[in-house]
Structures are given as structure tokens and as C-alpha cells.
Design an enzyme around this catalytic site. Structure first.
Site, PDB file in Angstrom:
ATOM      1  N   GLU A  98      36.144  37.510  42.227  1.00  0.00           N
ATOM      2  CA  GLU A  98      36.999  37.578  41.031  1.00  0.00           C
ATOM      3  C   GLU A  98      36.189  37.284  39.769  1.00  0.00           C
ATOM      4  O   GLU A  98      36.598  36.513  38.893  1.00  0.00           O
ATOM      5  CB  GLU A  98      38.182  36.612  41.161  1.00  0.00           C
ATOM      6  N   TYR A 182      51.291  44.730  41.222  1.00  0.00           N
ATOM      7  CA  TYR A 182      50.324  45.783  40.942  1.00  0.00           C
ATOM      8  C   TYR A 182      50.389  46.885  41.993  1.00  0.00           C
ATOM      9  O   TYR A 182      50.776  46.638  43.136  1.00  0.00           O
ATOM     10  CB  TYR A 182      48.890  45.212  40.932  1.00  0.00           C
TER      11      TYR A 182
END
Length: 196
Positions: A98, A182
Site C-alpha cells: 500500500e 470499489y
């Protein structure tokens, strides 16, 4: 297909130069899965591995890095990229997940680690939900010796997806979420036609 460079201990002693690898793509494209695969292979090669993720990422686990397929590997959560330099120690390989959520100093940190002879493997989203390059990722790709772009499958047409489309009404750039927030879309199905 990414061909991993020769990174055995003997080759590192002969050539102390490190390098940076970036694994990038949209959500649901297998970035973390590929990161975990490379890190586990490094451990099999008996290299010392240190793994870090942003402390804010607690979606699956407070400490482990966990892929969408629920493969996992132990990591150390950090609040700023400068902590990584202090915690990496004398390891051979540094893994970062990330990376888009790290501060801009992460670029200098990765350069410093590679200059110390370490293999640095980074995974992160290359674009945000609007299709705009995300945080430090463009700079990390610019300094990397190796870049692997992975793709998801478009949930609307089955094509090659490279966009992380947000399906909830939140406008802040950083919003942790999964399939409830998402979906992966291809260029044709992605609604933001003015993306940079």
C-alpha cells in the site's frame, strides 16, 4: 511475466548494489498477492526479509499484509516512512505494501535502502479512484529498476481493468475499502473520461 533478478546471498556479496521493484495496478489486480509471493521466495532463499505497511491499513489485519485471496505474511505497521530506515536494520530484502498511502519521503527512503544494497519490493495503487496518479507512486516507478503492472478483470465487460472505480459517494482521495466500495473497470467502462 516478471523475471526475478539473481538475488542470492553470494551474488549480493559480489555486487552490493541494491535495487527497487514496483508492483502496481488497480484494486483486485493481485498486487499484494505478487508482493507476498516474491517475499516468500526471498525467505526460501534464506534472505533476511523485513516487511512494512502503513499503520492506517487495518482492513484485514492490524499487522499482517493480507491479499484479497487471504494469503498473508507478517509485517510491521509504521506511521511514517522514516520509521522504515530505523527498522530495516541489516536485512537483505524490504517489502512495502500500500505504498500510495506513505508520505512523499518514501521515495528517499527507498533510494537509501537500495543504495545500502537492499532489494526493495513495493506494491501500490498507481491511480486513485478518479484515475489520477496516486501519491508517491509515480516517483517510485520513476526510480525503480523493475516495474510490473498487473491488471484486474472489468466487472462490467470482462476486459482488462486498470481503474479502481469508487461505487460509494465519498470524495476524499484516501478511503480504505474493498468490494463494497470499489470495483475494477476497464478504460471503456470507467466513467471519468477526463482522467489525467
Amino acid at each position: 511475466m516478471f523475471l526475478e533478478p539473481n538475488h542470492s546471498k553470494s551474488s549480493q556479496n559480489a555486487n552490493p548494489s541494491g535495487w527497487v521493484e514496483v508492483i502496481c495496478g488497480s484494486m483486485f489486480s493481485g498486487k499484494t498477492e505478487e508482493l507476498i509471493r516474491r517475499l516468500k521466495r526471498a525467505k526460501i532463499a534464506q534472505l533476511q526479509v523485513e516487511i512494512f505497511k502503513p499503520a492506517a491499513d487495518t482492513r484485514y489485519h492490524d499487522e499482517d499484509i493480507v491479499s484479497h485471496n487471504h494469503n498473508s505474511i507478517r509485517s510491521t505497521p509504521v506511521h511514517s516512512s522514516s520509521e522504515i530506515l530505523l527498522l530495516a536494520g541489516s536485512c537483505d530484502v524490504v517489502g512495502l505494501d500500500e505504498a500510495q498511502f506513505f508520505d512523499e519521503n518514501i521515495v528517499e527512503v527507498c533510494n537509501s535502502l537500495a543504495n545500502q544494497g537492499k532489494r526493495v519490493i513495493i506494491a501500490g495503487l498507481d491511480m486513485d479512484f478518479k484515475g489520477i496518479p496516486f501519491g508517491p507512486m509515480p516517483h517510485l516507478m520513476a526510480i525503480a529498476e523493475y516495474i510490473t503492472k498487473v491488471h484486474a478483470v472489468c466487472v462490467r465487460c470482462g476486459g482488462v481493468a486498470q481503474y479502481s472505480h469508487r461505487i460509494v459517494q465519498q470524495q476524499q482521495t484516501v478511503m480504505l475499502g474493498e468490494a463494497e466500495s470499489y470495483e475494477a473497470l476497464c478504460r471503456t467502462c470507467f466513467p471519468h473520461k477526463s482522467h489525467a
